[in-house]
Design an enzyme around this catalytic site. Structure first.
Site, PDB file in Angstrom:
ATOM      1  N   LYS A  32     -12.738  -1.606   0.931  1.00  0.00           N
ATOM      2  CA  LYS A  32     -11.978  -0.751   0.013  1.00  0.00           C
ATOM      3  C   LYS A  32     -12.728  -0.659  -1.320  1.00  0.00           C
ATOM      4  O   LYS A  32     -13.790  -0.052  -1.353  1.00  0.00           O
ATOM      5  CB  LYS A  32     -10.537  -1.271  -0.107  1.00  0.00           C
ATOM      6  CG  LYS A  32      -9.776  -1.076   1.216  1.00  0.00           C
ATOM      7  CD  LYS A  32      -8.315  -1.453   1.151  1.00  0.00           C
ATOM      8  CE  LYS A  32      -7.607  -1.019   2.429  1.00  0.00           C
ATOM      9  NZ  LYS A  32      -7.058  -2.132   3.200  1.00  0.00           N
ATOM     10  N   SER A  48       0.796  -1.230   0.000  1.00  0.00           N
ATOM     11  CA  SER A  48       0.000   0.000   0.000  1.00  0.00           C
ATOM     12  C   SER A  48       0.827   1.277   0.000  1.00  0.00           C
ATOM     13  O   SER A  48       0.306   2.334  -0.320  1.00  0.00           O
ATOM     14  CB  SER A  48      -0.954  -0.003   1.191  1.00  0.00           C
ATOM     15  OG  SER A  48      -0.217   0.052   2.387  1.00  0.00           O
ATOM     16  N   HIS A  96      -5.858  -4.430  -1.355  1.00  0.00           N
ATOM     17  CA  HIS A  96      -5.674  -3.275  -2.245  1.00  0.00           C
ATOM     18  C   HIS A  96      -5.677  -3.680  -3.717  1.00  0.00           C
ATOM     19  O   HIS A  96      -5.575  -2.816  -4.585  1.00  0.00           O
ATOM     20  CB  HIS A  96      -4.342  -2.564  -1.951  1.00  0.00           C
ATOM     21  CG  HIS A  96      -4.398  -1.645  -0.779  1.00  0.00           C
ATOM     22  ND1 HIS A  96      -5.018  -0.417  -0.808  1.00  0.00           N
ATOM     23  CD2 HIS A  96      -3.928  -1.784   0.485  1.00  0.00           C
ATOM     24  CE1 HIS A  96      -4.913   0.169   0.371  1.00  0.00           C
ATOM     25  NE2 HIS A  96      -4.260  -0.640   1.176  1.00  0.00           N
TER      26      HIS A  96
HETATM   27  C1  PLP Z   1      -6.921  -2.548   4.630  1.00  0.00           C
HETATM   28  C2  PLP Z   1      -6.205  -3.834   4.729  1.00  0.00           C
HETATM   29  C3  PLP Z   1      -6.603  -4.823   5.637  1.00  0.00           C
HETATM   30  C4  PLP Z   1      -7.693  -4.586   6.635  1.00  0.00           C
HETATM   31  O1  PLP Z   1      -8.949  -4.624   6.044  1.00  0.00           O
HETATM   32  P1  PLP Z   1     -10.231  -4.289   6.949  1.00  0.00           P
HETATM   33  O2  PLP Z   1     -11.338  -5.010   6.273  1.00  0.00           O
HETATM   34  O3  PLP Z   1     -10.362  -2.798   6.941  1.00  0.00           O
HETATM   35  O4  PLP Z   1      -9.945  -4.820   8.306  1.00  0.00           O
HETATM   36  C5  PLP Z   1      -5.930  -6.029   5.628  1.00  0.00           C
HETATM   37  N1  PLP Z   1      -4.911  -6.265   4.780  1.00  0.00           N
HETATM   38  C6  PLP Z   1      -4.485  -5.327   3.906  1.00  0.00           C
HETATM   39  C7  PLP Z   1      -3.347  -5.633   2.979  1.00  0.00           C
HETATM   40  C8  PLP Z   1      -5.112  -4.076   3.864  1.00  0.00           C
HETATM   41  O5  PLP Z   1      -4.672  -3.167   3.002  1.00  0.00           O
END
Ligand code: PLP
Length: 396
Positions: free
Chosen positions: A242, A183, A211
């Site tokens: 996301k 990210s 992502h």
């Molecule tokens: C955002 C993210 C998470 C967490 O996701 P949530 O559903 O908000 O808990 C886990 N792993 C990665 C790689 C992320 O970017």
């Protein structure tokens, strides 16, 4: 007792502030979208949400959620295996499996929980987890909860992965785990090479598609689509928070027996509430929408290449990206903060990142492109970057 602890916390918090690492929350007073209004800065264009497909304020998802709210109520008041499973939950799990070309899926309240609950039920001290050094915090925490032996390889470094796989040959089972997209840089894990090494050294593979789902691959099926490995990787995890609508919810999808075992033993699944019916219903509507047409995925891809090309042409130093994340390198921590606050005055909402979120001397502004952006939004963002870049002496 508390006054001593209070002193201790106040000192720690002051230390966080002195180091310039204190996180303030900026308050948005509109739905999440490309054009938002914030309490502090008024109307701004948003370039820092994970709203990759622009679905966070989608009428299709909102209508599906409202209908489920009327038809199926507000909450489940139960974990899945007691009385927390509606047909909607089963249907969403099926949609996720169909989308990723996997055998079965298990839902969680968040991907943080999916990652927290995936390792411990499957592996023990006889086994090895081989993890990329830049993997997400939730993977790191999940690995900590598991007794398996830990091996770590430098980010996307295949020579190092091979060495770790060799070191792990004595173990019973081996699992290589990686984020699909990292990210902070926006680089995609080299899954073709990871998969080939896993084959060579008899290991399984897990990819966190948080992502990359909705983003990578022509139809947004993530890294397994991008590398032509649909159905091959043993475990995928992902989020509904996301690209897939941006509310809450996570999932693990993959091989049938793995998912079956997680339903029996995964602690965040067994001991935490079901997602609300409206979230499941909106998730179903979301997969129907992005399955039916590729409009949003295409728009995200064309927006991203348009933006990256324009920024490069303007003279900015952009990390090579294969995702919707564009890291504008500034290197200096203070500069990254000044740049971001100047951009906010120009109506561009972004975040500057610096150590310890990224390595020392690698400060940057992370821009996240969305299908919700129109060309004029992207142009306005590049113009503002160029103006501030000249003002702060980055560009000539
Ligand atoms: C955002 C993210 C998470 C967490 O996701 P949530 O559903 O908000 O808990 C886990 N792993 C990665 C790689 C992320 O970017």
């Amino acid at each position: 007792m508390y006054s001593k602890f209070q002193d201790f916390l106040q000192t720690e918090i002051a230390g966080i502030k002195d180091a310039g690492l204190y996180k303030n929350e900026r308050v948005i007073i509109t739905p999440q979208s490309a054009e938002i209004k914030t309490a502090e800065a008024g109307d701004v264009l948003n370039f820092c949400a994970n709203n990759y497909l622009g679905l966070a304020d989608s009428k299709v998802l909102i209508d599906a959620a409202k209908k489920a709210l009327d038809d199926r109520g507000y909450g489940m008041s139960s974990v899945r295996f007691i009385c927390g499973t509606q047909d909607l939950h089963k249907e969403l799990e099926k949609k996720i499996s169909d989308f990723f070309g996997t055998e079965d899926t298990i839902l969680y309240a968040a991907c943080f929980d999916a990652n927290g609950g995936v390792f411990e039920p499957l592996l023990n001290e006889e086994d090895a987890i081989i993890s990329d050094s830049l993997n997400h915090a939730s993977i790191i925490d999940g690995v900590r909860l598991c007794k398996a032996q830990r091996f770590r390889y430098a980010n996307a470094d295949m020579a190092d992965l091979e060495k770790q796989l060799q070191d792990a040959q004595k173990c019973r089972f081996r699992l290589v785990v990686t984020d699909g997209v990292f990210s902070m840089d926006g680089n995609v894990a080299p899954l073709d090479k990871i998969y080939a090494l896993a084959q060579k050294y008899d290991a399984m593979v897990m990819v966190d598609e948080s992502h990359s789902a909705g983003v990578c691959g022509h139809t947004g099926r993530g890294t397994t689509e991008q590398y032509n490995l649909i159905g091959k990787v043993e475990i995928l995890t992902g989020t509904l928070g996301k690209a897939f609508g941006g509310a809450v919810g996570g999932f693990t999808t993959g091989k049938r027996e793995i998912i079956e075992m997680l339903r029996q033993r995964s602690r965040p699944y067994l001991f935490s509430n079901s997602i609300p019916p409206m979230i499941a219903a909106a998730g179903i509507a979301m997969f129907d929408l992005i399955d039916k047409t590729n409009t949003l995925q295409d728009k995200l891809h064309s927006n991203t290449s348009y933006f990256v090309e324009k920024m490069k042409a303007a003279g900015f130093d952009i990390k090579p990206t294969q995702s919707a994340i564009c890291a504008v390198m500034l290197y200096d921590a203070k500069l990254s903060q000044d740049f971001a606050s100047e951009l906010q005055k120009e109506g561009i909402f972004v975040t500057g990142f610096y150590y310890p979120v990224v390595p020392k001397g690698q400060a940057r502004i992370r821009v996240q492109v969305s299908a919700a952006h129109e060309i004029e939004h992207l142009d306005k963002c590049v113009e503002a970057f160029t103006k501030i870049g000249k003002k702060l002496g980055i560009l000539k």
